[in-house]
Design an enzyme around this catalytic site. Sequence first.
Site, PDB file in Angstrom:
ATOM      1  N   ASP A   9       0.811  -1.342   0.252  1.00 54.01           N
ATOM      2  CA  ASP A   9      -0.239   0.091   0.066  1.00 54.01           C
ATOM      3  C   ASP A   9       0.847   1.620   0.158  1.00 54.01           C
ATOM      4  OD1 ASP A   9      -2.633   1.724   0.171  1.00 54.01           O
ATOM      5  OD2 ASP A   9      -2.146   1.939   2.469  1.00 54.01           O
ATOM      6  N   ALA A  10       0.032   2.043  -0.606  1.00 57.48           N
ATOM      7  CA  ALA A  10       1.185   4.043  -0.324  1.00 57.48           C
ATOM      8  C   ALA A  10       0.716   4.587   0.477  1.00 57.48           C
ATOM      9  CB  ALA A  10       1.209   4.161  -1.412  1.00 57.48           C
ATOM     10  N   TYR A  11       0.086   5.089   0.948  1.00 59.81           N
ATOM     11  CA  TYR A  11      -0.213   6.216   1.540  1.00 59.81           C
ATOM     12  C   TYR A  11      -0.600   5.646   2.818  1.00 59.81           C
ATOM     13  CZ  TYR A  11      -1.038   8.410  -2.279  1.00 59.81           C
ATOM     14  OH  TYR A  11      -0.527   9.290  -4.027  1.00 59.81           O
ATOM     15  N   SER A 121      -2.505   0.880  -4.583  1.00 54.03           N
ATOM     16  CA  SER A 121      -3.163   1.458  -3.739  1.00 54.03           C
ATOM     17  C   SER A 121      -4.365   2.501  -4.705  1.00 54.03           C
ATOM     18  CB  SER A 121      -2.264   2.956  -3.923  1.00 54.03           C
ATOM     19  OG  SER A 121      -2.346   4.229  -3.423  1.00 54.03           O
ATOM     20  N   ASN A 122      -4.990   3.117  -3.207  1.00 48.80           N
ATOM     21  CA  ASN A 122      -6.131   3.453  -4.091  1.00 48.80           C
ATOM     22  C   ASN A 122      -5.914   4.815  -5.097  1.00 48.80           C
ATOM     23  OD1 ASN A 122      -8.610   2.133  -3.134  1.00 48.80           O
ATOM     24  ND2 ASN A 122      -8.352   3.721  -0.812  1.00 48.80           N
TER      25      ASN A 122
END
Length: 228
Positions: A9-11, A121-122
């Site tokens: 995941d990124a954030y 990621s979103n």
Amino acid sequence: MPITTCVFDAYGTLFDVNAAARSVAAEPGQDAFAAVWEEVSAHWRAKQLQYTWIRAITGRHVDFWQVTQDGLDWALEKTGQTHPELRERLLGLYFTLAAYPEVPDMLTALKTAGMNTAILSNGSPEMLNGAVDSAGIGAVLDDSLSVEAVGIFKPDPRIYQLVTDRFGCNPDEVLFVSSNGWDATSAKAYGFRVLWVNRAGEPLDRLPDAPDVIAPDLTNVPEIAGQL
């Protein structure tokens, strides 16, 4: 089956979601914002996530940059910080969020070990490219996979399928790493092996499909991937 692919995941996982507000709070002349930056950042992140879930359920998709702006606008109004220049400064910094300090060496170690590496990621492709370029980690990532390829936010299972489609692997060959408990459990339900990064020392979410491993940061991801 051994892990062949590590996906992040990124954030909040690779990139520090509090970095934008923290940076602005430290700037000269930002005394009023400095007094509330932590509250702004917490509201911003909470609304950002809430809006993704609501939009996914109702089928009212927009990209993550729009959701990020909407969440910030709510947070700034809530805390009485409705200054256009402040808004633009925060959004500019969010587009190039700082990575956590252990990220470059960790990703390098995974690539040295022969692993596939990617972001799931979103975030919109433009947002992810901005953060990856700013952090200088593009050379140690094979791909940045965005939900925009499907048009719905996590935790829809079609998002996790982007990984297995991209790398031609089975779900149990993937170590998925996220700082979000709901994301970790949803990825586990899809069939990934999962590491939940619990930087804040929070309780485990009361959801099915607990993560395989819990760690305080990303430092030991290469060792964990090799042991699962």
